[in-house]
Write a protein that holds these residues in place. Structure first.
Motif, short mmCIF file in Angstrom:
data_model
loop_
_atom_site.label_atom_id
_atom_site.label_comp_id
_atom_site.label_asym_id
_atom_site.label_seq_id
_atom_site.Cartn_x
_atom_site.Cartn_y
_atom_site.Cartn_z
N PHE A 141 0.84 -1.20 0.00
CA PHE A 141 0.00 0.00 0.00
C PHE A 141 0.87 1.25 0.00
O PHE A 141 0.64 2.19 -0.78
CB PHE A 141 -0.93 -0.01 1.22
CG PHE A 141 -1.74 1.24 1.39
CD1 PHE A 141 -3.02 1.35 0.87
CD2 PHE A 141 -1.24 2.34 2.08
CE1 PHE A 141 -3.77 2.50 1.02
CE2 PHE A 141 -1.98 3.51 2.24
CZ PHE A 141 -3.25 3.59 1.71
N LEU A 142 1.88 1.28 0.87
CA LEU A 142 2.73 2.46 0.97
C LEU A 142 3.57 2.66 -0.28
O LEU A 142 3.83 3.80 -0.68
CB LEU A 142 3.62 2.35 2.21
CG LEU A 142 2.86 2.40 3.56
CD1 LEU A 142 3.83 2.24 4.72
CD2 LEU A 142 2.07 3.70 3.70
N GLU A 143 3.97 1.58 -0.92
CA GLU A 143 4.70 1.70 -2.18
C GLU A 143 3.77 2.23 -3.27
O GLU A 143 4.17 3.05 -4.10
CB GLU A 143 5.31 0.37 -2.58
CG GLU A 143 6.46 -0.07 -1.69
CD GLU A 143 7.05 -1.40 -2.13
OE1 GLU A 143 7.52 -1.50 -3.28
OE2 GLU A 143 7.02 -2.35 -1.32
N PHE A 144 2.53 1.75 -3.29
CA PHE A 144 1.55 2.29 -4.23
C PHE A 144 1.34 3.79 -3.98
O PHE A 144 1.25 4.58 -4.91
CB PHE A 144 0.22 1.55 -4.09
CG PHE A 144 0.15 0.20 -4.75
CD1 PHE A 144 1.29 -0.44 -5.22
CD2 PHE A 144 -1.06 -0.46 -4.90
CE1 PHE A 144 1.22 -1.69 -5.83
CE2 PHE A 144 -1.15 -1.71 -5.50
CZ PHE A 144 0.01 -2.32 -5.96
N TRP A 444 -12.35 -5.87 11.43
CA TRP A 444 -11.69 -7.10 10.99
C TRP A 444 -11.25 -6.97 9.53
O TRP A 444 -11.86 -7.47 8.61
CB TRP A 444 -12.62 -8.29 11.20
CG TRP A 444 -11.95 -9.63 11.10
CD1 TRP A 444 -12.29 -10.65 10.25
CD2 TRP A 444 -10.84 -10.12 11.86
NE1 TRP A 444 -11.46 -11.73 10.44
CE2 TRP A 444 -10.56 -11.43 11.44
CE3 TRP A 444 -10.04 -9.57 12.87
CZ2 TRP A 444 -9.54 -12.21 11.97
CZ3 TRP A 444 -9.03 -10.34 13.41
CH2 TRP A 444 -8.78 -11.63 12.97
N GLY A 445 -10.16 -6.23 9.35
CA GLY A 445 -9.58 -6.02 8.04
C GLY A 445 -8.16 -5.52 8.21
O GLY A 445 -7.69 -5.25 9.32
N CYS A 446 -7.46 -5.36 7.10
CA CYS A 446 -6.07 -4.90 7.14
C CYS A 446 -6.04 -3.40 7.44
O CYS A 446 -6.57 -2.60 6.66
CB CYS A 446 -5.40 -5.18 5.80
SG CYS A 446 -3.74 -4.49 5.64
N PRO A 447 -5.41 -2.98 8.55
CA PRO A 447 -5.34 -1.55 8.85
C PRO A 447 -4.61 -0.77 7.76
O PRO A 447 -3.60 -1.23 7.22
CB PRO A 447 -4.55 -1.50 10.17
CG PRO A 447 -4.75 -2.85 10.79
CD PRO A 447 -4.81 -3.80 9.62
N ILE A 448 -5.13 0.38 7.42
CA ILE A 448 -4.49 1.25 6.44
C ILE A 448 -3.34 1.96 7.16
O ILE A 448 -3.57 2.67 8.15
CB ILE A 448 -5.50 2.24 5.84
CG1 ILE A 448 -6.56 1.47 5.03
CG2 ILE A 448 -4.80 3.28 4.98
CD1 ILE A 448 -7.68 2.33 4.48
N PRO A 449 -2.10 1.80 6.68
CA PRO A 449 -0.93 2.27 7.44
C PRO A 449 -0.64 3.76 7.26
O PRO A 449 0.38 4.16 6.70
CB PRO A 449 0.19 1.40 6.88
CG PRO A 449 -0.21 1.17 5.45
CD PRO A 449 -1.71 1.06 5.47
N VAL A 450 -1.55 4.59 7.76
CA VAL A 450 -1.43 6.03 7.64
C VAL A 450 -1.77 6.67 8.99
O VAL A 450 -2.67 6.17 9.70
CB VAL A 450 -2.35 6.59 6.54
CG1 VAL A 450 -2.37 8.11 6.55
CG2 VAL A 450 -1.91 6.09 5.17
N ILE A 451 -1.05 7.72 9.33
CA ILE A 451 -1.32 8.48 10.55
C ILE A 451 -1.72 9.89 10.16
O ILE A 451 -1.08 10.52 9.30
CB ILE A 451 -0.07 8.50 11.47
CG1 ILE A 451 0.22 7.08 11.98
CG2 ILE A 451 -0.24 9.48 12.62
CD1 ILE A 451 1.55 6.93 12.67
N HIS A 452 -2.79 10.39 10.76
CA HIS A 452 -3.30 11.73 10.44
C HIS A 452 -2.82 12.73 11.48
O HIS A 452 -3.08 12.58 12.68
CB HIS A 452 -4.82 11.71 10.38
CG HIS A 452 -5.37 10.84 9.30
ND1 HIS A 452 -5.38 11.20 7.97
CD2 HIS A 452 -5.91 9.59 9.34
CE1 HIS A 452 -5.91 10.24 7.24
NE2 HIS A 452 -6.24 9.24 8.05
N CYS A 453 -2.11 13.73 10.99
CA CYS A 453 -1.57 14.78 11.85
C CYS A 453 -2.18 16.12 11.46
O CYS A 453 -2.27 16.44 10.27
CB CYS A 453 -0.04 14.82 11.71
SG CYS A 453 0.75 16.19 12.57
N ALA A 454 -2.58 16.90 12.47
CA ALA A 454 -3.21 18.19 12.19
C ALA A 454 -2.25 19.11 11.45
O ALA A 454 -2.67 19.93 10.62
CB ALA A 454 -3.67 18.84 13.49
#
Length: 875
Positions: A141-144, A444-454
């Protein structure tokens, strides 16, 4: 042989244990033999399997075993499509954790699949809910994301109000959620998308290379991608809104594939999600209410096409780009924001949807395409739009042109016109395909590897923090996504600035999980989940087997994923599946008791008069038409019952023999009993050979008598033809050949027994026939084959034996069958040596009963022998 009857109940688990202990189906990547990758679509671990699930696995197993016998290094793995809403629903119903429910089901289903005797490499087993698996998915996902194939935007989405999650367009069936069945609503949410539209043309062109895919699947994908060539046309606003903000567009851009019909236009229509519609709704409560009503309507293309056409007159009008009258602008519920520009011009005479709308709102209907042979003075459109071929009329400079000529003429003229600094018309290619929204509001799924920062916005999770694991301590006592209300999991520091931030709580669509699992299988246990060298060695899958229901969703997404993995350097292939086979389903009668409740097949029996009754009570049972096996209707047959009653080889034989594999097959008691009888027949034939010719195969003699030679020809022909049948996945034809050969073989055994002494040539031919037969059926009935192989004194396991090699000299036909026509009508056939002279053929023909009767003692007027083709007799 110690017993006359083959004991499947004892033999099958014994041979399965031998295969397992010796690890003969374990695959090594460094094996020097040519590779062959056969794969069946992996199952969702929903609880227990029934025999209907087994058909595609058995077909794949026949191919896998056959290819091993042909000298290939075969990869035949198994895994579990383990994430998804059913596990969450089960957790709520059973007060358990989705992972507990999932892994319990996996354990049960694994043992059931092993009952079927499948030659699977269980060492490569995967479950998509395993952190090792979904951790690699997060890296992908992150490479995409890094390479521009992932983005996030606010979008109008399909919202399932029961499952409380977003659905892809493909997951909306007739306006309802594909799992819950709830009416789907439209909502606006920030969503993550895969940019599948960037590869639309590649995916379309790639279909031409998939020669071993069913035509119907390729056609379904072509239609779904939906390439069209058309024109972007700008319509200038005649009366812009007085309160329009500065810089607001002064025109509406429309995409059309029918610019030839512009002189028949009577309105413009905007999608409820169009920016201009939303701007107008901000100052118009009635329009805002209409837009909200549209969002509660259907979302799928089929639903929108069939629902009642509704519109709201905005009061705006636009200039006709070719000088026709001004056109009113509506907001309409049948216009999709995701297709084209979210705006259309309506030509009611030549589009049924536009015609329905125009009739409802009293708009003009002007035909501009005249059907061939129609009278221009009288042709009119009533309730059915005309969308066929013809010539243009009522269209000024287009009159008399064909549709293609008119399209070109309009494009050329509008390309030369200007609206501001832009051309009024621009040629464009459009696709029906839309980007793949992958955000799902569930646990119950693959967590999306993103962090949201203000401060920093969306920030990728650093590589050394992968996998982002799901927390175990979640609750399902309230609606919605448990990750949103978890006390600590989502609260983290921003990887860039260190300030407090939150994790993305949406998880990925489970179709992401199944879009690369075939590449994961390529890597050996204990290695990185997606090694390029391993993937390049095994991909593409040589033979993929699964249901036609996955023609668009899974197969299209997998093709996109594989092409994108190539673009980021993770694999070298573009297409994941070189060969695709879509098998038919197993169907079974349904049963209901007097109260209308569904009954399992084992709860039904026949009374003394043959009527169906309920076991134990004798009450009458109603039998319904055969339907797909399903737990809800209880018309399922568990593999355990089949294994205990008949043996799984009988089930395998029946599933392969009943109908062509691409068609549905009905499971019947008569069918499985017939398979059981044939299994026993093979066992007896092998026993008869040992009794007649001894337990050891004799040496090959120098010469053979006619009886022995005939049996050898049949044996070698069987092996050659069955090999071709299995290569072409014609399993039912291969089974029919075995039945035919068994008759020939059985006749030879009877003749040998009648003759008393069995000579060396016939003893060799009998043993050879038995060994050919056992190896030929080994991919289909592997347990029986092992038992027979042992009786025949075969070396090692038949699962490791080579496919019987046919001698070319024994495959050559030395006779030919000719049709006999008497006075132009076919009356008989005759089999003669290929080398027979015309005179010899004529002599044989004159001796036939049908010819003798037709001549009635008279000499024939003429006999014409066309060598190896036909014989004509003129009486």
């Amino acid at each position: 042989m110690s017993t006359e009857r083959y004991n499947a109940r004892e033999a099958e688990p014994r041979w399965q244990k031998v295969w397992d202990e010796r690890g003969i189906f374990r695959t090594r990547n460094d094996d020097p033999r040519p590779k062959y990758y056969v794969l069946e679509m992996f199952p969702y671990p929903s609880g227990r399997i029934h025999i209907g699930h087994g058909r595609n696995y058995v077909m794949g197993d026949v191919v896998a075993r056959f290819k091993r016998m042909k000298g290939f290094n075969v990869l035949h793995p198994m895994g579990w499509d383990a994430f998804g809403l059913p596990a969450e629903n089960a957790a709520i119903e059973r007060n358990t954790h989705p992972g507990v429910w999932t892994y319990e089901n996996i354990a049960t289903m694994r043992e059931q699949l092993k009952l079927l005797g499948l030659s699977l490499d269980w060492s490569r087993e995967i479950a998509t809910c395993d952190p090792d698996y979904y951790g690699e998915q997060q890296r992908i996902f992150l490479e995409f994301l890094k390479n521009g194939f992932v983005y996030r935007k606010e979008s109008e989405v399909n919202w399932d109000p029961v499952d409380n999650t977003v659905l892809a367009n493909e997951q909306v069936i007739d306006g309802r959620g594909w799992r819950s069945g709830a009416l789907v609503e439209r909502r606006k949410l920030n969503q993550w998308f895969f940019r599948i539209t960037a590869l639309a043309q590649e995916l379309l062109d790639g279909l031409d290379t998939l020669e071993r895919w069913p035509d119907k699947v390729r056609l379904m994908q072509r239609n779904w991608i939906g390439r069209s060539e058309g024109l972007h046309v700008r319509f200038a606003l005649a009366n812009p809104p007085a309160d329009a903000p500065a810089g607001s567009p002064a025109d509406i851009k429309v995409y059309t594939t029918r610019p030839d019909t512009l002189f028949g236009a009577s309105f413009l229509a905007l999608s409820p999600g169009h920016p201009m519609a939303e701007q107008l709704a901000g100052g118009n409560p009635a329009l805002a209410a209409f837009v909200e009503e549209c969002r509660r309507g259907g979302t799928s293309t089929a639903e929108i096409e069939t629902q009642e056409k509704m519109g709201f007159d905005t009061g705006l009008t636009v200039r006709h780009p070719l000088g026709g009258p001004d056109l009113p602008v509506y907001v309409a519920n049948f216009v999709l924001m995701e297709y084209g520009t979210g705006a259309i011009f309506g030509c009611p005479a030549h589009d049924q949807r536009d015609l329905d709308f125009a009739r409802k709102y009293g708009l003009t209907v002007t035909p501009v395409v005249l059907p061939p042979g129609a009278d221009p003075a009288s042709f009119a459109v009533a309730d059915v739009a005309y969308d066929g071929e013809g010539t243009l009329y009522h269209s000024h400079f287009l009159d008399g042109l064909t549709i293609p000529e008119a399209k070109e003429a309009v494009a050329a003229r509008l390309e030369d016109q200007r609206l501001g600094n832009e051309p009024v018309g621009e040629r464009a290619v459009n696709f029906r395909l839309r980007d793949w929204g992958i955000s799902r509001q569930r646990y119950w799924g693959c967590p999306i590897p993103v962090i949201h920062c203000a401060a920093c916005g969306p920030v990728p999770v650093p590589e050394d923090q992968l996998p982002v694991r799901l927390p175990d301590d979640v609750t399902f006592d309230a609606p919605g996504n448990p990750l949103d209300r978890h006390p600590s999991w989502k609260h983290v520091a921003c990887p860039q600035c260190g300030q407090p931030a939150t994790r993305e709580t949406d998880t990925m669509d489970t179709f992401v999980d199944s879009s690369w699992y075939f590449a994961r299988f390529a890597s050996e246990p204990g290695t990185r989940p997606l090694q390029k060298a391993a993937a390049d060695h095994w991909l593409p899958v040589d033979q993929y087997i699964g249901g036609i229901e996955h023609a668009i969703l899974h197969l299209l997404y997998s093709r996109f994923f594989t092409r994108t993995l190539k673009k980021i350097g993770r694999v070298s292939v573009e297409e994941p599946f070189a060969g695709l086979f879509t098998q038919g389903m197993i169907v079974h009668e349904t049963y209901k008791d007097a109260a209308g409740k569904w009954l399992f097949p084992e709860e039904v029996e026949r009374d003394a008069e043959g009527r169906p009754v309920k076991v134990g009570t004798g009450e009458p049972v109603t039998i319904g038409a055969p339907e797909k096996m399903s737990k809800s209707k209880k018309n399922v047959v568990p593999p355990e019952i089949v294994a205990d009653t008949y043996g799984v080889d009988c089930a395998r034989w029946f599933m392969l023999s009943d109908t062509p594999p691409e068609r549905d097959s009905e499971w019947t008691s008569a069918g499985i009993e017939g398979a059981w009888r044939f299994v026993q027949r093979i066992w007896r034939l092998v026993g008869d050979v040992v009794a007649l010719a001894g337990p050891a195969a004799p040496a090959e003699p120098g010469t053979f008598g006619e009886d022995a030679l005939a049996l050898r020809r049949a044996s070698h022909k069987l092996a050659a033809q069955m090999a071709d049948d299995i290569e072409r996945l014609r399993f039912n034809v291969a089974v029919a050949r075995v039945h035919a050969f068994a008759n020939v073989f059985g006749d030879a055994v009877v003749a040998a027994r009648r003759g008393g002494t069995v000579g060396d040539d016939l003893a060799f031919a009998l043993h050879e026939a038995a060994r050919f037969l056992v190896r030929a059926v080994a991919p289909s009935v592997p347990h029986l084959a092992e038992e027979c192989w042992t009786v025949l004194g075969g070396d090692g396991l038949v699962a490791e034996a080579e496919w019987p090699a046919s001698e070319p000299s024994l495959l050559a036909e030395d006779t030919v069958t000719l049709p006999i026509q008497i006075n132009g009508k076919r009356r008989a056939d005759i089999t003669v040596p290929k080398a027979a002279s015309p005179a010899e053929v004529e002599s044989a023909v004159l001796a036939l009963d049908a010819v003798v009767k037709a001549l009635d003692g008279r000499p024939p007027k003429r006999i014409i022998v066309v060598p190896q083709r036909i014989v004509n007799v003129v009486a």
